[in-house]
Scaffold this active site. Structure first.
Site, PDB file in Angstrom:
ATOM      1  N   GLU A 101      45.286  36.498  49.986  1.00  0.00           N
ATOM      2  CA  GLU A 101      45.965  35.158  49.680  1.00  0.00           C
ATOM      3  C   GLU A 101      47.724  35.292  49.409  1.00  0.00           C
ATOM      4  O   GLU A 101      48.141  34.453  48.895  1.00  0.00           O
ATOM      5  CB  GLU A 101      45.187  34.060  48.998  1.00  0.00           C
ATOM      6  CG  GLU A 101      44.064  34.060  49.546  1.00  0.00           C
ATOM      7  CD  GLU A 101      43.173  32.680  49.278  1.00  0.00           C
ATOM      8  OE1 GLU A 101      43.827  31.703  49.041  1.00  0.00           O
ATOM      9  OE2 GLU A 101      41.684  32.545  49.285  1.00  0.00           O
TER      10      GLU A 101
ATOM     11  N   PHE B 285      38.181  31.921  56.785  1.00  0.00           N
ATOM     12  CA  PHE B 285      39.757  31.597  57.196  1.00  0.00           C
ATOM     13  C   PHE B 285      40.437  32.806  57.785  1.00  0.00           C
ATOM     14  O   PHE B 285      40.481  33.957  56.863  1.00  0.00           O
ATOM     15  CB  PHE B 285      40.560  31.223  55.487  1.00  0.00           C
ATOM     16  CG  PHE B 285      41.845  30.774  56.019  1.00  0.00           C
ATOM     17  CD1 PHE B 285      42.019  29.602  56.332  1.00  0.00           C
ATOM     18  CD2 PHE B 285      42.954  31.699  55.825  1.00  0.00           C
ATOM     19  CE1 PHE B 285      43.288  28.970  56.582  1.00  0.00           C
ATOM     20  CE2 PHE B 285      44.146  31.160  55.839  1.00  0.00           C
ATOM     21  CZ  PHE B 285      44.586  30.038  56.347  1.00  0.00           C
TER      22      PHE B 285
ATOM     23  N   ILE C 263      39.308  49.146  25.111  1.00  0.00           N
ATOM     24  CA  ILE C 263      38.689  48.693  23.746  1.00  0.00           C
ATOM     25  C   ILE C 263      37.016  49.188  23.786  1.00  0.00           C
ATOM     26  O   ILE C 263      36.577  49.655  22.853  1.00  0.00           O
ATOM     27  CB  ILE C 263      38.562  47.200  23.710  1.00  0.00           C
ATOM     28  CG1 ILE C 263      40.210  46.861  23.390  1.00  0.00           C
ATOM     29  CG2 ILE C 263      37.958  46.661  22.422  1.00  0.00           C
ATOM     30  CD1 ILE C 263      40.483  45.539  23.351  1.00  0.00           C
TER      31      ILE C 263
ATOM     32  N   ARG D 131      30.607  47.064  17.390  1.00  0.00           N
ATOM     33  CA  ARG D 131      31.006  48.533  17.613  1.00  0.00           C
ATOM     34  C   ARG D 131      31.745  49.080  16.046  1.00  0.00           C
ATOM     35  O   ARG D 131      32.549  48.393  15.782  1.00  0.00           O
ATOM     36  CB  ARG D 131      31.969  49.004  18.653  1.00  0.00           C
ATOM     37  CG  ARG D 131      32.387  50.432  18.668  1.00  0.00           C
ATOM     38  CD  ARG D 131      31.126  51.307  19.091  1.00  0.00           C
ATOM     39  NE  ARG D 131      31.642  52.697  19.287  1.00  0.00           N
ATOM     40  CZ  ARG D 131      30.923  53.723  19.439  1.00  0.00           C
ATOM     41  NH1 ARG D 131      29.592  53.692  19.407  1.00  0.00           N
ATOM     42  NH2 ARG D 131      31.347  55.030  19.635  1.00  0.00           N
TER      43      ARG D 131
ATOM     44  N   PRO E 230      45.097  43.644  61.854  1.00  0.00           N
ATOM     45  CA  PRO E 230      45.396  44.863  61.582  1.00  0.00           C
ATOM     46  C   PRO E 230      46.905  44.942  61.277  1.00  0.00           C
ATOM     47  O   PRO E 230      47.111  45.845  60.517  1.00  0.00           O
ATOM     48  CB  PRO E 230      45.080  45.575  62.965  1.00  0.00           C
ATOM     49  CG  PRO E 230      43.840  44.722  63.641  1.00  0.00           C
ATOM     50  CD  PRO E 230      44.202  43.250  63.334  1.00  0.00           C
TER      51      PRO E 230
END
Ligand code: CAA
Length: 389
Positions: free
Chosen positions: A373, A133, A347, A278, A138
């Site tokens: 978009e 599309f 985390i 963990r 520029p």
């Protein structure tokens, strides 16, 4: 682990067996076929050509297109469900799916002639090729009406000249929808959309962008020099091109919102799992309230994003106005993606900063959902205009 999707079903969100089957198929494909090479493809900026063919076979490339043209004839809710699952694992693959489905296939089916659909749509739904599309330039990104590419009317054909930038599927696409100015005096009402095939003389693929994220999707500039495009390859009436681009992007934004949702959900799922593996200070890090609070907030915001994405999809399926809902879904889900992926890296601590644990890639991938978009700023503009319409 109960998924958020099933919670939505518990709320009687009218998800059907078919929706859940789509979710399972997309999840299986993502886990078994996208996941194994995803880090390597990201590192090497390698377009997943074989996986595109597979996605064509599995029906992910033309989900909403009519079976008459090889599509799946599914609704937009099915599409966002699949987009979420694919994006949890590989946002490079999912942007290819999104552009092909909601910009190129949708645009052709909604506004193309029967001949155009017969000629181009089947090739796009099957995975024989993917579509591109081509709106951005520029100097025409957010300001999309200021097109410098020209499509000069030469009687029975247009002469196309100009440069398009940041085109997703730029190198790999066989079929491009190119927006160009025919009559400058008519401003946006003098813009056309032309279907241009790769290999047409004068059509050259330019520079490949070396991107922060979605690195396995190929983003290129495209150059057009005296490219002859027959009039029968124009979509809609003369001057319909800008309206075409805007109308198509409304639906595209639902796809990108679903992509953002998937990136956020993917990072959240990885962080939740890691937090139960963990250990620190003598217990699972999940048992530290600081980590619980992060995960609780992530789960809440992701669920809110999901509701907005589903709402936009549902409105589109019910043929109601979805312009504002799509913009809200994209605005919110992309912010959630950026934030939740950053929290997921946090985390994971030091492990989050290395490629093997996937969350750093998802964080890099999240950023583009606030840009393409229509940037977040453009979404706010669209939402605000609708407030007083
Ligand atoms: N839906 C349908 N029509 C719309 C519309 C929408 N969301 N937004 C505008 N239009 C119509 C208007 O009704 C108007 O038509 P009429 O004259 O017939 O009434 C026409 O378009 C011009 O609109 P405006 O006067 O509002 O134009 P503007 O210049 O003030 O603003 C804009 C338009 C909303 C800012 C628009 O330029 C825009 O959306 N910019 C962002 C562009 C964008 O999203 N680019 C993404 C590139 S594609 C991409 O990223 C794909 C990829 O590879 C991943």
């Amino acid at each position: 682990m109960a998924t958020a999707m099933l919670e939505l079903q518990g709320l009687n969100f009218n998800l059907t067996e078919e929706h859940l089957a789509v979710q399972e198929a997309a999840r299986d494909f993502a886990q078994s076929e996208l996941l194994p090479g995803v880090i390597e493809r990201d590192n090497e900026q390698k377009f997943p050509i074989e996986l595109i063919r597979r996605m064509g076979e599995l029906g992910f490339l033309g989900m909403m297109a009519s079976p008459d043209y090889g599509g799946g004839g599914m609704d937009t809710v099915s599409y966002v469900i699949a987009m979420e699952e694919l994006s949890k694992v590989d946002a490079s693959a999912s942007v290819i799916v999104s552009v092909n489905n909601s910009l190129v296939c949708y645009g052709l089916e909604a506004y193309g002639t029967e001949e155009q659909k017969q000629k181009y749509l089947t090739r796009l739904t099957s995975g024989e090729t993917v579509g591109a599309f081509c709106l951005s330039e520029p100097e025409a990104g957010s300001d999309a009406t200021s097109q410098q590419t020209t499509a000069e009317d030469k009687g029975d054909y247009y002469l196309l000249n100009g440069t398009k930038n940041w085109i997703t599927n730029g190198n790999s696409s066989g079929i491009c929808l190119v927006i160009a100015q025919t009559d400058r005096e008519k401003k946006h009402k003098g813009i056309n959309c032309l279907i241009v095939e790769k290999g047409t003389p004068g059509f050259v693929v330019g520079k490949k962008e070396d991107k922060m994220g979605i690195r396995a999707s190929d983003t290129h500039s495209l150059l057009f020099t005296d490219v002859k495009v027959p009039k029968e390859d124009r979509i809609g009436e003369d001057g319909f091109g800008f309206k075409f681009a805007m109308s198509t992007l409304n639906g595209g934004r639902i796809g990108i919102a679903a992509q953002a949702l998937g990136i956020a959900a993917g990072a959240y799922e990885l962080a939740l799992k890691y937090s139960q593996e963990r250990r620190a200070f003598g217990k699972q890090i999940f048992d530290h309230q600081a980590i619980q609070f992060k995960l609780a907030e992530m789960a809440t915001k992701i669920e809110a994003a999901r509701l907005l994405v589903y709402k936009a999809a549902r409105l589109k399926d019910e043929r109601k106005d979805y312009v504002q809902a799509a913009a809200m879904a994209k605005l919110f889900a992309s912010d959630v993606a950026m934030w939740a992926t950053t929290e997921a890296v946090q985390i994971h601590g030091g492990y989050g900063y290395v490629k093997e644990f996937h969350v750093e890639r998802l964080m890099r991938d999240a950023k583009i959902t606030q840009i393409y978009e229509g940037t977040s700023e453009i979404q706010k503009l669209v939402i605000a205009r609708e407030l007083i319409r």
